[in-house]
Design a protein around this motif. Structure first.
Motif, PDB file in Angstrom:
ATOM      1  N   PRO A 138       1.206  -5.092  -3.063  1.00 53.63           N
ATOM      2  CA  PRO A 138       1.508  -6.120  -2.060  1.00 53.63           C
ATOM      3  C   PRO A 138       1.845  -5.561  -0.688  1.00 53.63           C
ATOM      4  O   PRO A 138       1.685  -6.251   0.314  1.00 53.63           O
ATOM      5  CB  PRO A 138       2.702  -6.865  -2.670  1.00 53.63           C
ATOM      6  N   ASN A 274       1.648 -10.004   3.011  1.00 52.44           N
ATOM      7  CA  ASN A 274       1.550  -9.784   1.562  1.00 52.44           C
ATOM      8  C   ASN A 274       0.098  -9.554   1.170  1.00 52.44           C
ATOM      9  O   ASN A 274      -0.690 -10.494   1.071  1.00 52.44           O
ATOM     10  CB  ASN A 274       2.125 -10.983   0.810  1.00 52.44           C
ATOM     11  N   LYS A 277      -1.585 -11.237  -2.392  1.00 52.74           N
ATOM     12  CA  LYS A 277      -1.781 -12.662  -2.639  1.00 52.74           C
ATOM     13  C   LYS A 277      -3.188 -13.087  -2.229  1.00 52.74           C
ATOM     14  O   LYS A 277      -3.618 -12.831  -1.101  1.00 52.74           O
ATOM     15  CB  LYS A 277      -0.748 -13.504  -1.881  1.00 52.74           C
TER      16      LYS A 277
END
Length: 358
Positions: A138, A274, A277
């Motif tokens: 991430p 991030n 995601k």
């Protein structure tokens, strides 16, 4: 469908310890590059060290793009020469029997517009892709922890890596049958050994898109490429099986990929920082921007490697200000890639360039 989020400098949020993390990357890249130089007599990249194809072609910016897509490089139709490098992720040159995700680096030449300072005045736009929708971690802190585990295995445990890959491929095959492929299994050697021309590649992390923000992908659109989707390569007995499969293919056929953009429309659903995601495509599809055309050619040779690989540098920070890379992973690349390139230059005694020589 929501309107695209407007770009502003406030979209990024820099963590206070990023500089220390970047120093950690430089240390691990130093280990990887100096190890491969010691063992092979040549310093490779800190990541994506092994190329499978080095291709030359053109990119055609589509005509009639709507305003939300006619941004930056894509503001007006036109044609540019390109170099495409297809590779495998690790920083050491492994046998193809260690089956891992692949990279797709795209260098677009002779672009117009304000350049990022990292270009040093060379008018190129680089985009980097991997054949998976999200980055391996991430953020840079988590990825550095992974790299610290992998760096000591550079040019070591090759027999074990092959055995592990064979096991992970069997595991992934079953997971795919159940509709549940696993990214970690792929990173451990379980990536299906398919021919790359039929695969989809993702930028994984965002960049500025003129007035907006976007991620990008590459999809096969010619019938010649689409026919190769899912075609398996026997990698267990040939250390350069992928390279040979691509050479065989491109000696007879060319093809087309489409470059597409997925606009950021919601900062919660489409986060900038991030990298782990997925931006859902259900209400936010990728939209076509340009066509990459590759004619039949020799896909890889020692001569091509000297001209298009040993002396060429790819970085998302080589580009237009209108496509400035965004987010934690991209900032780490800005700090780390020049260090890797400079170390390669020093060890190999061969200067690196942003643009291929003729």
């Amino acid at each position: 469908m929501k309107d695209p989020v407007l770009y502003s400098d406030d979209l990024e949020h820099v963590a206070p310890n990023e500089q220390k993390i970047h120093q950690g990357f430089a240390k691990e890249f130093h280990k990887i590059i100096t190890t491969t130089h010691r063992d092979e007599g040549r310093a490779g990249r800190g990541v994506h060290a092994k190329s499978h194809a080095l291709l030359e072609g053109t990119i055609h910016i589509h005509e009639g793009l709507p305003d939300i897509l006619a941004q930056g490089l894509f503001a007006k139709p036109g044609e540019h020469s390109v170099v495409v490098r297809i590779s495998t992720i690790p920083g050491d040159v492994l046998d193809d029997a260690v089956s891992l995700p692949r990279g797709f680096a795209l260098k677009i030449n002779d672009v117009e517009g304000e350049l990022l300072p990292d270009n040093e005045g060379v008018p190129v736009q680089d985009f980097l892709f991997v054949n998976g929708p999200i980055f391996a971690a991430p953020d840079s802190r988590h990825f550095l922890n992974t790299l610290r585990l992998l760096a000591p295995t550079t040019d070591r445990l090759n027999g074990f890596k092959k055995l592990l890959s064979r096991l992970m491929r069997s595991v992934q095959k079953q997971l795919i049958r159940w509709g549940r492929p696993n990214d970690m299994v792929a990173l451990l050697g379980g990536y299906p050994p398919t021919i790359p021309v039929g695969e989809r590649f993702f930028s994984q992390v965002p960049a500025r898109f003129g007035k907006y923000v976007a991620k990008f992908d590459i999809v096969p659109t010619s019938e010649s490429f689409k026919r190769q989707e899912g075609r398996m390569i026997d990698v267990d007995k040939n250390p350069t099986a992928i390279r040979e499969a691509l050479n065989n293919f491109f000696s007879k056929e060319g093809g087309e990929w489409t470059l597409r953009a997925q606009l950021c429309r919601d900062l919660t659903e489409n986060p900038i920082e991030n990298a782990g995601k997925i931006w859902s495509e259900e209400n936010n599809p990728f939209l076509p921007l340009a066509t990459i055309r590759i004619p039949p050619q020799e896909a890889w040779s020692e001569e091509r490697a000297k001209r298009l690989e040993d002396s060429l540098s790819f970085s998302p920070w080589h580009g237009l200000a209108a496509h400035r890379p965004l987010g934690d992973i991209m900032r780490a690349r800005r700090a780390t890639y020049p260090y890797s390139s400079q170390l390669r230059t020093r060890l190999n005694g061969c200067p690196l360039h942003f643009k291929a020589s003729k």
